[in-house]
Design an enzyme around this catalytic site. Structure first.
Site, PDB file in Angstrom:
ATOM      1  N   TYR A 158       0.788  -1.222   0.000  1.00  0.00           N
ATOM      2  CA  TYR A 158       0.000   0.000   0.000  1.00  0.00           C
ATOM      3  C   TYR A 158       0.829   1.286   0.000  1.00  0.00           C
ATOM      4  O   TYR A 158       0.727   2.096  -0.918  1.00  0.00           O
ATOM      5  CB  TYR A 158      -0.954   0.004   1.204  1.00  0.00           C
ATOM      6  CG  TYR A 158      -1.959  -1.115   1.147  1.00  0.00           C
ATOM      7  CD1 TYR A 158      -2.967  -1.114   0.191  1.00  0.00           C
ATOM      8  CD2 TYR A 158      -1.887  -2.194   2.031  1.00  0.00           C
ATOM      9  CE1 TYR A 158      -3.886  -2.148   0.118  1.00  0.00           C
ATOM     10  CE2 TYR A 158      -2.804  -3.234   1.958  1.00  0.00           C
ATOM     11  CZ  TYR A 158      -3.799  -3.207   1.000  1.00  0.00           C
ATOM     12  OH  TYR A 158      -4.695  -4.236   0.922  1.00  0.00           O
ATOM     13  N   PRO A 182     -11.571  -0.451  -1.898  1.00  0.00           N
ATOM     14  CA  PRO A 182     -12.754  -1.212  -2.301  1.00  0.00           C
ATOM     15  C   PRO A 182     -14.033  -0.452  -1.975  1.00  0.00           C
ATOM     16  O   PRO A 182     -14.061   0.429  -1.110  1.00  0.00           O
ATOM     17  CB  PRO A 182     -12.664  -2.494  -1.451  1.00  0.00           C
ATOM     18  CG  PRO A 182     -11.277  -2.506  -0.889  1.00  0.00           C
ATOM     19  CD  PRO A 182     -10.883  -1.073  -0.767  1.00  0.00           C
ATOM     20  N   HIS A 188      -7.760   0.798   2.279  1.00  0.00           N
ATOM     21  CA  HIS A 188      -7.469  -0.611   2.517  1.00  0.00           C
ATOM     22  C   HIS A 188      -6.287  -0.876   3.446  1.00  0.00           C
ATOM     23  O   HIS A 188      -6.167  -1.971   4.015  1.00  0.00           O
ATOM     24  CB  HIS A 188      -7.198  -1.288   1.165  1.00  0.00           C
ATOM     25  CG  HIS A 188      -7.552  -2.736   1.118  1.00  0.00           C
ATOM     26  ND1 HIS A 188      -7.415  -3.585   2.190  1.00  0.00           N
ATOM     27  CD2 HIS A 188      -8.039  -3.508   0.122  1.00  0.00           C
ATOM     28  CE1 HIS A 188      -7.789  -4.804   1.852  1.00  0.00           C
ATOM     29  NE2 HIS A 188      -8.182  -4.790   0.606  1.00  0.00           N
TER      30      HIS A 188
END
Length: 645
Positions: free
Chosen positions: A96, A109, A350
């Site tokens: 990430y 998401p 996320h």
């Protein structure tokens, strides 16, 4: 060759470890030879023969006795002794924080909840108030370590799972940076005692404090609803903000980092930014949708999706990115871990947690939202929500307009579709004595092979929460066993196109049903074995990442990571995940590479929900085509297994 690791053994973001988690085992370090063997197995189905032979010699040299691999392995073992989770920081950065792509579409998401109709602003305010009050209850239980510990059953034993991810849902914020982002602990002692949320409406942001008075008494549900209704009522007939700050959070991370630094030069902006960063979560009231739902004229968002219709694909787009600059994309703040949308869903950042933790918390909250009619909304408020203000110079205004254009281009490029497969679900798959997850993974491999006559590097997330601070490793579904099965399933296809003879696994004669079943069983067994190894802490991707990072820290140049095959292996043209929900809801995401597919799936008893995504700009991918072939693959796999039944 020495590395000075931290002496306290703590990872950068471990503030949510709870006492009973210290009893969990540490993430193991897999055996080097096992990892290298599995690595070669993962490469063989996706490389040419010459590429594979070249890589095989490099891997063998790396793993030779007293070779560089063994030296790096010993350093990782030392790191494991010191750290709570030897891989966590490296994995978080690689997965990430080092990724400079924009968060919406590429990383965050979106989740669509079961349908819920709002006939008025009061309905929306009451529903949102229940979400807030229930979230406070969940947050309090998390703080007191009162959540029921998640468990799994393995070999007849109940195993507890790490719960640290839950603690990050309301206490984290991803700040953009150069060369990498930072995952911040957004909660302070003050905000813990006096929590607040931020509400986005018409692309303005408001602070709603959830306590009152000197004793920080928690607001009642009626008081929360009244404040939310105040925000809605104030904006329902007002034009949207012409300079929506939120749109900036949809930029590439390095671009947003530079602009954020400009913003923070002003004290007013610092204050507003601090309120957003330190909030528990954000509620996004998309009044554009509510207003349009009151009349029959539906507008179309930047991606060509009808704004006021509850089509599942349209809803998923709204959750993922907001629909574009003239729809709701400026009514978002994508850096914040949790954004609850008034359109009945959410988008989440996320890096702090996996989908299962978000889903479990949100479905707990939704279960409390069945009866909200008794909530009373007062029109006279003792506390008025604070509207955040921003000081913008001409350069920052230009950046906002430019960001709108770029964001709209990104949205138009997303080819995303929600596919409900209603022919059968996990009940049928279980009746065939198959792992439902392995079954779907093979169906996805067959689908890709039908289109491209080859397999590709495939990512499937595998939870490692059996270990302290465990997150995920990668189940690689493109196995040699899977390739043999999909080739057998496509016999007729190859015969018609005169390319079947290129297969090294089968001859030109028709493959019998018995042979196809035999190959299917072997593919299922291999997929299940790899999945089991991953959840047991013996996956290969995190281990290889650790070896690579250790070599980097030691200033070592290691051929195995410079080899083209390593890049191919990590270009996940299929990024997949089973996202299980208890309700009639689903979660999806975009592709992780320009020419790839995103494919999440939610297995229900009698149907399966897929979220398939790709980019229109790719000349290789096509979501509609992939979906059509996926339906065909699921049906042909069922037809094959029916013969055995």
């Amino acid at each position: 060759m020495n590395i000075n690791y931290k002496t306290n053994g703590q990872d950068e973001f471990t503030h949510n470890i709870i006492p009973n988690e210290t009893k969990l085992p540490k993430l193991p370090v897999p055996n080097l030879q096992h990892t290298l063997c599995r690595y070669l197995e993962a490469l063989e189905p996706i490389l040419s023969e010459s590429q594979f032979n070249h890589t095989k010699s490099i891997v063998e040299q790396f793993g030779a006795e007293n070779g560089s691999g063994e030296k790096l392995q010993q350093l990782i073992l030392k790191r494991q002794e010191i750290y709570d989770n030897w891989a966590y920081n490296w994995w978080l950065d690689d997965m990430y924080l080092n990724n400079q792509a924009a968060l919406p579409i590429n990383s965050n998401p979106g989740m669509v909840w079961p349908p819920r109709n709002f006939s008025s602003l009061l309905d929306m305010a009451k529903f949102a108030a229940r979400i807030v009050s229930s979230a406070l209850i969940c947050k309090n239980r998390i703080d007191k370590n009162e959540l029921t510990i998640d468990t799994v059953k393995s070999d007849g034993k109940i195993q507890p799972l790490c719960m640290a991810q839950y603690g990050r849902i309301f206490t984290s914020y991803r700040a953009p940076g150069i060369p990498k982002d930072t995952l911040l602990k957004s909660e302070t002692e003050y905000t813990k005692a006096r929590p607040h949320i931020v509400v986005a409406c018409k692309e303005y942001f408001y602070v709603v404090f959830l306590t009152k008075g000197k004793n920080a008494e928690t607001l009642t549900e009626n008081e929360i609803a009244s404040q939310l209704f105040y925000i809605l009522n104030e904006n329902i007939n007002q034009p949207k903000n012409k300079l929506p700050i939120g749109i900036l959070t949809g930029l590439k991370r390095d671009s947003w980092a530079i602009i954020r630094e400009q913003l923070l030069k002003d004290e007013t902006n610092q204050r507003s930014m601090s309120f957003i960063e330190k909030s528990l979560f954000i509620i996004c009231f998309d009044l554009e949708e509510l207003e349009l739902s009151f009349n029959s004229n539906c507008r179309v968002d930047s991606g060509g999706h009808r704004i006021a219709e509850r089509d599942e694909t349209n809803m998923a787009h709204q959750m993922l990115h907001g629909g574009g600059s003239f729809a709701n994309s400026g009514n978002r703040w994508f850096d914040k871990t949790t954004q609850v949308h008034g359109a009945n869903g959410l988008c989440y950042e996320h890096s702090p947690a996996e989908g299962i933790a978000i889903i479990n918390i949100m479905e707990t909250i939704l279960n409390s939202c069945q009866n909200v009619e008794n909530i009373i909304v007062e029109t006279h408020l003792s506390i008025i929500p604070q509207k955040l203000t921003w000081v913008l110079n001409s350069d920052l205004e230009k950046q906002i307009y430019s960001s709108k254009e770029q964001f709209d281009k990104n949205i138009k490029d997303l080819d995303f579709y929600v596919f409900r497969f209603n022919e059968y679900g996990k009940n049928f798959i279980k009746s065939c004595n198959c792992s439902p997850d392995a079954y779907i993974q093979l169906a996805l491999q067959l689908t890709y092979y039908k289109i491209y006559t080859k397999l590709c590097a495939t990512y499937e997330s595998a939870s490692t929460r059996r270990f302290l601070l465990g997150r995920v490793d990668c189940i690689r579904a493109a196995t040699l066993e899977a390739l043999r099965w999909v080739a057998a399933m496509q016999t007729d296809f190859f015969q018609k196109h005169d390319v079947y003879s290129t297969s090294t696994f089968l001859n030109n004669s028709e493959v019998s049903i018995e042979k196809k079943l035999e190959l299917f069983d072997k593919a299922i067994q291999k997929q299940t074995l790899i999945a089991t190894e991953n959840i047991s802490g013996y996956g290969i991707d995190v281990h290889l990442l650790g070896l690579k990072q250790t070599a980097k820290d030691c200033l070592m140049c290691v051929d195995i990571f410079e080899d083209e095959a390593y890049s191919i292996a990590n270009q996940f043209l299929l990024s997949t995940s089973q996202v299980t929900t208890g309700m009639n809801s689903f979660m999806g995401y975009g592709p992780v590479v320009p020419h790839g597919y995103g494919a999440s799936y939610n297995l229900k008893d009698d149907y399966i929900i897929f979220c398939i995504s790709s980019f229109y700009s790719s000349e290789i991918t096509n979501t509609k085509k992939f979906t059509e072939f996926l339906r065909e693959s699921l049906n042909s796999t069922r037809d094959l297994l029916v013969h055995r039944k």
